[in-house]
Every structure is written in structure tokens, then in C-alpha cells.
Scaffold this motif. Structure first.
Motif, PDB file in Angstrom:
ATOM      1  N   LEU A  90       0.919  -1.167   0.097  1.00  0.00           N
ATOM      2  CA  LEU A  90       0.010   0.007   0.000  1.00  0.00           C
ATOM      3  C   LEU A  90       0.933   1.390  -0.031  1.00  0.00           C
ATOM      4  O   LEU A  90       0.717   2.134  -0.803  1.00  0.00           O
ATOM      5  CB  LEU A  90      -0.942   0.007   1.090  1.00  0.00           C
ATOM      6  N   ASN A  94       0.841   3.352  -3.874  1.00  0.00           N
ATOM      7  CA  ASN A  94       0.044   4.508  -3.614  1.00  0.00           C
ATOM      8  C   ASN A  94       1.160   5.798  -3.730  1.00  0.00           C
ATOM      9  O   ASN A  94       1.798   5.972  -2.947  1.00  0.00           O
ATOM     10  CB  ASN A  94      -0.664   4.648  -2.516  1.00  0.00           C
ATOM     11  N   SER A  95       0.768   6.794  -4.834  1.00  0.00           N
ATOM     12  CA  SER A  95       1.585   7.524  -5.117  1.00  0.00           C
ATOM     13  C   SER A  95       1.222   8.786  -4.121  1.00  0.00           C
ATOM     14  O   SER A  95       2.167   9.704  -3.626  1.00  0.00           O
ATOM     15  CB  SER A  95       1.431   8.136  -6.258  1.00  0.00           C
ATOM     16  N   LYS A  96       0.055   8.903  -3.623  1.00  0.00           N
ATOM     17  CA  LYS A  96      -0.469   9.862  -2.680  1.00  0.00           C
ATOM     18  C   LYS A  96      -0.355   9.380  -1.174  1.00  0.00           C
ATOM     19  O   LYS A  96      -0.333   8.165  -1.076  1.00  0.00           O
ATOM     20  CB  LYS A  96      -1.979  10.365  -2.936  1.00  0.00           C
ATOM     21  N   LYS A  97       0.035  10.174  -0.294  1.00  0.00           N
ATOM     22  CA  LYS A  97       0.071   9.739   0.993  1.00  0.00           C
ATOM     23  C   LYS A  97      -1.217   9.548   1.572  1.00  0.00           C
ATOM     24  O   LYS A  97      -2.404  10.042   1.329  1.00  0.00           O
ATOM     25  CB  LYS A  97       0.320  11.133   1.908  1.00  0.00           C
ATOM     26  N   ILE A  98      -1.318   8.227   2.109  1.00  0.00           N
ATOM     27  CA  ILE A  98      -2.342   7.531   2.854  1.00  0.00           C
ATOM     28  C   ILE A  98      -2.934   8.548   4.257  1.00  0.00           C
ATOM     29  O   ILE A  98      -2.107   8.527   5.126  1.00  0.00           O
ATOM     30  CB  ILE A  98      -2.493   6.114   3.245  1.00  0.00           C
ATOM     31  N   ASP A 101      -7.445   7.087   4.722  1.00  0.00           N
ATOM     32  CA  ASP A 101      -8.292   6.359   3.670  1.00  0.00           C
ATOM     33  C   ASP A 101      -8.486   4.888   4.059  1.00  0.00           C
ATOM     34  O   ASP A 101      -8.011   4.364   4.652  1.00  0.00           O
ATOM     35  CB  ASP A 101      -7.516   6.144   2.298  1.00  0.00           C
ATOM     36  N   VAL A 103      -9.272   1.391   3.447  1.00  0.00           N
ATOM     37  CA  VAL A 103      -8.784   0.403   2.475  1.00  0.00           C
ATOM     38  C   VAL A 103      -9.353  -1.188   2.745  1.00  0.00           C
ATOM     39  O   VAL A 103      -9.635  -1.129   3.905  1.00  0.00           O
ATOM     40  CB  VAL A 103      -7.081   0.191   2.631  1.00  0.00           C
TER      41      VAL A 103
END
Length: 248
Positions: A90, A94-98, A101, A103
Motif C-alpha cells: 500500500l 500509492n503515489s499519494k500519502k494515505i 483512507d 482500505v
């Protein structure tokens, strides 16, 4: 060749005195195979200039008897490794910071994962208390050695977030105190233990306190040992870290 000296002590799970085996914390299969540079937390907080220890093959200690090591490893270790790999993916994919979110983690055994988390904390805490912690909280022995058991002490809570740092931390029971800087009045206190090892950041609170912006996994105890499910949970990246106390 001289025989290797046996490590004797109190097992951090069953509480019996005898020969101890090496326990990886977290399990070796959960990205715990690399060489690390280890400092004792007492030396760090007191800013002692000591030579660090080079630890090869993963971090851990002689904390469990062979029986408890084998049982918990075979019952729970594989599930922990699966969670670690899933969370590592994950973070990597994932390019964006979690940031909270939700999941879905598929085909997992939540109770097995929680039990391995608890086993890790028992090793971290027990190695410092020489069996006194287990004598005070024997429920943990039953929880870990009976794989179907789902009863934890009511005031203990467990929290999960993700770590993207290469830092490894294993802190035994500490007190976190927040003080008003003007009045010096105590605003809040918290007693907790912490484990950070990429990709997981784990916290156990001992006084029924909640860690904000983190996912509580204490509820995983409501599952059965053989109960597999797809679970939806919010995940955060390293949102909370226990500050090390400062000494003059």
C-alpha cells in the motif's frame, strides 16, 4: 570449540523460568531480516555516548521459551507477515500519502494478527520487567496460548498505523505527560508501549486511552481464530510517535 552459553530467564508469554530462545520482534518474515544499528533506549534518552550494537539477521531478543516461540510463531506469525506485506505494498504503490483512507484487506484472519501484535508487545515489555508484568496481567498468557481465546484486560487497547521510516523502535512501558507550559498544570497522562518497524507502527495503551488518527485493532478480538474475512479499515501514515523523555 566452546559451547554457546545458554540464555536463561523468564519467558515473556508463559512466565516460566528456563532456557530462552531468540524471538524476532516483529517476525522475521515481516521485513525483519536486515542488519541494523541498535541503541538502547536508556542510552538515547540520557544522551550517553556509547558504541552501538550491530545486529545481523533481524532485531529481537531472547525472550520466549522454545515452546511459546514455536506455538505463537506457527499460529500467528504468518498472518502478521501477510499484513506487513499488504501494508508495505500500500505504501509502495500509492503515489499519494494515505491519510485516513479506508482500505480493504482481503482474506485475512484479524484475531491471528492481533495475537501476534500482543506477542510482540509481551516480548518488548516482559524483557524489561522479568516476569512482573505477566504476574500482574496473567490474562495475556491465556490469550496467547489458547488460540481460540479472545479475552484481553479491559483497559488495554491496541492501535495500528503505517510507517514509511527506516527507523526501528521498541519502547517498553512509558508515561506520556502533557503539561501546560504557562501554568505547569498536567493536562493529560498516558501509559503506553510502542513498536515501529517498517511498514507498521504499533501502540499499546495501558489505561484505556485512545490514539487519535490511528486505527484501533483491539476489536479484532471479536473474530474467531479460523474466521477469515475481507476487512475495511482506515489507515494513517505514522501519525503518532511517543516522544522520548529528555534528561538534563
Amino acid at each position: 570449540m566452546a559451547k554457546k552459553k545458554k540464555e536463561m530467564g523468564v519467558c515473556c508469554i508463559c512466565g516460566k523460568f528456563g532456557e530462552l530462545s531468540f524471538e524476532h520482534v516483529p517476525p522475521k518474515a515481516a521485513y525483519n531480516k536486515d542488519t541494523i544499528i541498535e541503541y538502547q533506549w536508556e542510552d538515547v534518552i540520557r544522551k550517553r555516548k556509547v558504541k552501538p550494537k550491530v545486529v545481523q539477521g533481524g532485531v529481537g531478543a531472547f525472550t520466549l521459551c522454545q515452546s511459546c516461540n514455536n506455538l505463537t510463531g506457527s499460529w500467528y506469525g504468518g498472518e502478521y507477515a501477510k499484513w506487513a506485506k499488504t501494508c508495505h505494498d500500500l505504501i509502495t504503490l500509492n503515489s499519494k500519502k494515505i491519510t485516513g483512507d479506508v482500505v480493504t484487506i482481503n482474506n485475512v484472519y484479524p484475531l491471528r494478527f492481533l495475537k501476534q501484535v500482543v506477542a510482540c508487545f509481551m516480548s518488548v515489555i516482559g524483557s524489561r520487567t522479568n516476569g512482573h508484568f505477566l504476574k500482574k496481567h496473567p490474562e495475556f498468557t491465556t490469550f496467547l496460548l489458547d488460540k481460540q481465546n479472545n479475552e484481553l484486560p479491559y483497559n488495554f487497547r491496541f492501535f495500528l498505523s503505517l510507517s514509511t521510516s527506516s527507523e526501528v523502535r521498541r519502547l517498553p512501558i512509558l508515561h506520556k505527560i502533557e503539561v501546560n507550559r504557562l501554568s505547569l498544570n498536567v493536562l493529560s497522562t498516558m501509559k503506553l508501549s510502542e513498536i515501529i518497524h517498517l511498514p507498521l507502527h504499533l501502540i499499546m495503551t495501558l489505561d484505556d486511552k485512545v490514539i487519535e488518527s490511528s486505527t484501533e485493532i483491539t476489536v479484532f478480538k471479536s473474530f474467531g481464530y479460523d474466521e477469515k474475512t475481507n476487512i475495511e479499515i482506515p489507515l494513517y501514515v505514522n501519525t503518532f510517535k511517543v516522544p522520548l523523555p529528555k534528561f538534563p
